[in-house]
Design an enzyme around this catalytic site. Structure first.
Site, short mmCIF file in Angstrom:
data_model
loop_
_atom_site.label_atom_id
_atom_site.label_comp_id
_atom_site.label_asym_id
_atom_site.label_seq_id
_atom_site.Cartn_x
_atom_site.Cartn_y
_atom_site.Cartn_z
CE LYS A 39 39.72 -33.30 -39.94
NZ LYS A 39 38.86 -34.25 -40.65
NE ARG A 137 31.57 -34.78 -42.85
CZ ARG A 137 32.75 -35.02 -42.26
NH1 ARG A 137 32.88 -34.91 -40.96
NH2 ARG A 137 33.80 -35.39 -42.98
CE1 TYR A 272 34.23 -19.25 -9.31
CE2 TYR A 272 35.65 -20.51 -10.78
CZ TYR A 272 35.22 -19.28 -10.26
OH TYR A 272 35.78 -18.13 -10.71
CG MET A 320 38.78 -19.07 -18.07
SD MET A 320 38.29 -17.35 -18.30
CE MET A 320 36.52 -17.47 -18.29
C1 LIG Z 1 39.30 -35.58 -40.66
C2 LIG Z 1 39.18 -36.36 -41.90
C3 LIG Z 1 40.06 -37.42 -42.15
C4 LIG Z 1 41.05 -37.96 -41.13
O1 LIG Z 1 40.34 -38.71 -40.16
P1 LIG Z 1 41.14 -39.56 -39.06
O2 LIG Z 1 40.09 -40.32 -38.36
O3 LIG Z 1 41.81 -38.57 -38.17
O4 LIG Z 1 42.10 -40.40 -39.80
C5 LIG Z 1 40.02 -38.01 -43.40
N1 LIG Z 1 39.12 -37.61 -44.32
C6 LIG Z 1 38.24 -36.62 -44.10
C7 LIG Z 1 37.27 -36.24 -45.17
C8 LIG Z 1 38.23 -35.96 -42.88
O5 LIG Z 1 37.35 -34.98 -42.66
#
Ligand SMILES: *Cc1c(COP(=O)(O)O)cnc(C)c1O
Length: 389
Positions: A39, A137, A272, A320
């Site tokens: 992701k 979540r 800055y 920046m």
């Molecule tokens: C991001 C994520 C992972 C991976 O987490 P890591 O700590 O990078 O191993 C696994 N499962 C879900 C549902 C995630 O959102």
């Protein structure tokens, strides 16, 4: 669009990804499947390149956050199974089915939506049921009085037309924390997870093909949680204490170069807000790396970048597009000299600690204007600039 300028870039060592993958495989054993979490553009490393490699290495599954991220992989000819961990709007269900993408089902309302849409287009959507065992979540809540409701809801989802429940999963909240209370919390999450699965499987008289929950912390610390598949992200990219303990290799090295050198008199305010004042004649190197490249402003005046003469302190606020480093008494550091922002000499874990954050945030922050330079079998195989055109 190809990058031609040698200015600031991220070296992505695909050999390190292969190495880490093989090491993790050794640890989990031949009977456990491997899902690589790619992701957020593979935590900033390039999801297409990382996925291609994992496909070639024989990994079993990929996970992304959204339909767009999944489709990007399909468009780039990645054929492996892909699981979307987050929410997908129901309008996209047809596209998921057409592209053979697996969707997480996180509650009754989504199960119904996805089922209706799949039936409408005469297809079957492959899904993994998500349980909320303590992350609070996404997922079916199953703790503290919700157990039976969860079992019933999941059984219903599994029986809905148009849905094929291939897997079931949950996510740990504190598997990477080393205290006893966290260990007990993870253990409770895991037991809850397996109890729900047991109850659902008994009720349906059917087994889930893929049960998975182990993220990086659990892969490193809780082999009993591996079940059918593990799901690491950070560990694959070689960061954090668990990667270090396993001898894994950091995949990304951020580098830049000195673009200009100035000599300032004592008492000169730098940048800055004038937050740093020179206390002697000071040689300052201006470096084309700023917060628009992903250098968190929280690092201002707080960290060093690594030159061939050793660490050079950051002076003044990060701008920046630039920042300034102190290269007084480093005559060998010149215009054009390479500077490591993080990598083998300047560990990203230590950098993250300085800014009060985690390595995930630093690699995800590397912005699209930073070209990615891919290295495979020790040589540069691809240069990618993510700007349009
Ligand atoms: C991001 C994520 C992972 C991976 O987490 P890591 O700590 O990078 O191993 C696994 N499962 C879900 C549902 C995630 O959102």
């Amino acid at each position: 669009m190809e990058s031609t300028l040698r200015r600031t870039w991220a070296e992505i060592n695909l050999d390190a990804v292969s190495y880490n993958y093989k090491k993790i495989k050794e640890k989990i054993g031949a009977d456990v499947k491997f899902l690589g979490v790619v992701k957020a553009d593979a935590y900033g490393h390039g999801s297409v390149q990382v996925s291609r490699l994992l496909e070639k290495e024989g990994a079993d599954y990929l996970a992304v956050s959204s339909a767009d991220e999944a489709l990007e992989l399909r468009v780039n000819n990645i054929k492996m199974p892909i699981l979307i961990l987050g929410h997908t709007p129901k309008e996209q269900v047809k596209s998921l089915i057409d592209n053979d993408i697996t969707q997480a089902v996180t509650c009754k309302a989504k199960a119904i939506e996805y089922s209706e849409e799949a039936v409408k287009c005469n297809g079957t959507l492959k899904v993994h049921i998500k349980l909320d065992t303590g992350m609070s979540r996404l997922g079916y809540i199953c703790d503290k009085g919700y157990f039976d409701t969860a079992v019933e809801g999941i059984c219903n989802a599994c029986n809905m037309p148009g849905l094929e429940a291939e897997g079931i999963f949950t996510h740990f909240a504190v598997a990477d924390e080393l205290d006893e209370e966290s260990d007990a919390y993870t253990k409770h999450q895991f037991e809850l997870f397996t109890s729900v699965i047991e109850a659902v499987e008994a009720k349906l008289d059917k087994k889930f093909k893929i049960r998975h929950c182990a993220n990086t912390g659990a892969v490193a610390r809780f082999p009993e949680t591996y079940l059918d598949m593990v799901r690491p992200g950070l560990l694959l990219y070689g960061y954090g204490e668990f990667a270090t303990a396993m001898g894994l290799k950091p995949v990304m090295t951020m580098k830049t170069t000195i673009s200009t050198i100035k000599i300032y008199q004592e008492g000169t305010a730098i940048g800055y807000g004038g937050t740093y004042k020179t206390d002697k004649i000071t040689r300052i190197g201006v470096v084309p790396y700023g917060y628009a490249d992903g250098f968190l402003r929280a690092f201002s005046n707080k960290c060093s970048l690594y030159t061939k003469a050793g660490p050079a302190k950051l002076r003044g606020k990060i701008c920046m597009d630039m920042c300034m480093i102190d290269i007084t008494d480093m005559p060998e550091v010149d215009v054009g000299s390479e500077v490591e922002i993080f990598g083998n000499n300047n560990s990203i874990d230590e950098m993250a600690a300085i800014a009060g954050t985690i390595p995930y945030e630093l690699t995800c922050a590397v912005s699209k204007r930073v070209p990615r330079i891919y290295i495979k079998d020790g040589v540069i195989t691809e240069k990618e600039l993510l700007l349009r055109g």
